[in-house]
Design an enzyme around this catalytic site. Structure first.
Site, mmCIF file in Angstrom:
data_model
loop_
_atom_site.group_PDB
_atom_site.id
_atom_site.type_symbol
_atom_site.label_atom_id
_atom_site.label_comp_id
_atom_site.label_asym_id
_atom_site.label_seq_id
_atom_site.Cartn_x
_atom_site.Cartn_y
_atom_site.Cartn_z
ATOM 1 N N CYS A 187 3.146 1.609 2.853
ATOM 2 C CA CYS A 187 4.405 0.614 3.122
ATOM 3 C C CYS A 187 5.363 1.063 1.868
ATOM 4 C CB CYS A 187 3.832 -0.748 2.247
ATOM 5 S SG CYS A 187 2.593 -1.576 3.516
ATOM 6 N N CYS B 54 0.636 -1.214 0.033
ATOM 7 C CA CYS B 54 -0.094 0.020 0.019
ATOM 8 C C CYS B 54 0.814 1.233 0.110
ATOM 9 C CB CYS B 54 -0.900 -0.148 1.334
ATOM 10 S SG CYS B 54 -0.090 0.151 2.731
#
Length: 116
Positions: A47, A44
């Site tokens: 991240c 995501c």
């Protein structure tokens, strides 16, 4: 129980991971490899932000190493991480659950005696 028409559940979790003994053993081996930097998370935006900040921190410290981005939930679970993104250095989880800034990562690396 036949009364409620319940059947035996498969060894899978809500995220679709396959938690059988073989996969968990493989995840433990990956976890023990160490001597590396890993980002744990689904890929995501958070991240990816942690990965970018980690790259910047390593570059500032003059450390030339690859960063592995682990997205397999079986491997993430092997580290005991339940909240991503997480930062793993030399097989040790040093941060999880939030996006760190570059200077915070540098301090963590120094605190954990990964970098002097």
């Amino acid at each position: 129980m036949a009364l409620f028409h319940l059947t035996k559940k498969k060894d899978t979790c809500c995220c679709g991971g396959d938690y059988n003994a073989e996969n968990m053993a493989k995840a433990e081996l990956v976890k023990k490899e160490g001597a590396s930097v890993k980002i744990l998370g689904s890929g995501c935006a958070k991240c990816n932000q942690l990965e970018a900040a980690t790259r910047a921190a390593l570059q500032q410290l003059g450390i030339d190493t690859e960063i592995d981005h682990i997205t397999d939930f079986t491997q993430i679970a092997a580290y005991g991480v339940m909240s991503t993104p997480a930062l793993v250095v030399d097989g040790k989880v040093i941060a999880y659950g939030k996006v760190l800034k570059t200077n915070e990562i540098i301090k963590l690396l120094q605190k954990n005696k990964i970098v002097l």
